[in-house]
Design a protein around this motif. Structure first.
Motif: not given
Length: 219
Positions: A6-12, A16-23, A89-95, A112-118
């Motif tokens: 089980k995993f969670n993803l953070i889109i950074l 203009g990078s297109g992160k919303g589209t990829q999310a 999670v999109d648009g957060y974290p920003r700091t 216990g979930f895997l966390k990955l930041a893209i």
């Protein structure tokens, strides 16, 4: 059969990078839940409360919410999520402060979930070019990288240019803010060895292929 983690993803990524589209593409592929910080602020700003008026004022000014406030909005949204399905999670974290807050939130709600930041990386020049051409559907919020398009291909509503995408100096300020504030958060995830860095200057399908290829190494 081996059980998938089980995993969670953070889109950074910068504006203009297109992160919303990829999310959106990742949501369809993996069936995860979605938390978008900007939508939480917009939703809260519509409420006829003291806090709602505060959010509206901040949102219209183009300023960023204090870490404590945006982290609390995220926390309250996580309370509503199913606890057996991961989240994007999109648009957060920003700091870096928000990144540390999110670590605690994940630990509380998804232990216990895997966390990955893209991190979808694009150059300053490319981000500027995209933002100066970007428009959005007034109804479904689909993003278009051409202001020549007038009608949304998804829902048929009208396309408009957002106020904060029309002012070049305002865009420059947002991109500088990303470098000063968000890059340290990205380095935080890199140090924890759960950062996936993607070339965002490819086509949308190629960016998605690269993301999913990297994810296979972790999943």
């Amino acid at each position: 059969m081996v059980k998938k983690p089980k995993f969670n993803l953070i889109i950074l990524g910068p504006a203009g990078s297109g992160k919303g589209t990829q999310a959106e593409l990742l949501l369809k592929k993996f069936g995860l839940q979605f938390v978008e910080a900007g939508e939480l602020v917009r939703r809260g700003a519509k409420k006829k409360t003291k806090f709602g008026f505060y959010l509206k004022k901040i949102h219209k000014s183009g300023k960023h919410l204090p870490d404590k406030i945006i982290s609390q909005l995220i926390y309250e949204e996580f309370k509503k999520l199913k606890k057996n399905i991961g989240v994007i999670v999109d648009g957060y974290p920003r700091t870096i402060g928000q990144a540390k807050d999110l670590e605690k939130i994940f630990q509380e709600f998804f232990p216990g979930f895997l966390k990955l930041a893209i991190y979808i990386k694009v150059s300053y020049k490319e981000a500027m070019r995209r933002l100066l051409n970007r428009a959005v559907c007034q109804k479904c919020k689909k993003i278009f990288l051409s202001r020549e398009i007038k009608i949304c291909s998804k829902c048929g509503a009208k396309i408009k240019t957002r106020d904060y995408d029309q002012d070049k100096k305002a865009i420059e300020k947002r991109l500088r803010w990303f470098k000063e504030k968000v890059i340290p958060a990205i380095k935080f995830y890199k140090k924890k060895k759960n950062l996936i860095e993607i070339n965002g200057e490819q086509s949308i399908p190629d960016v998605f292929k690269e993301i999913t290829r990297y994810l296979q190494h972790f999943l």
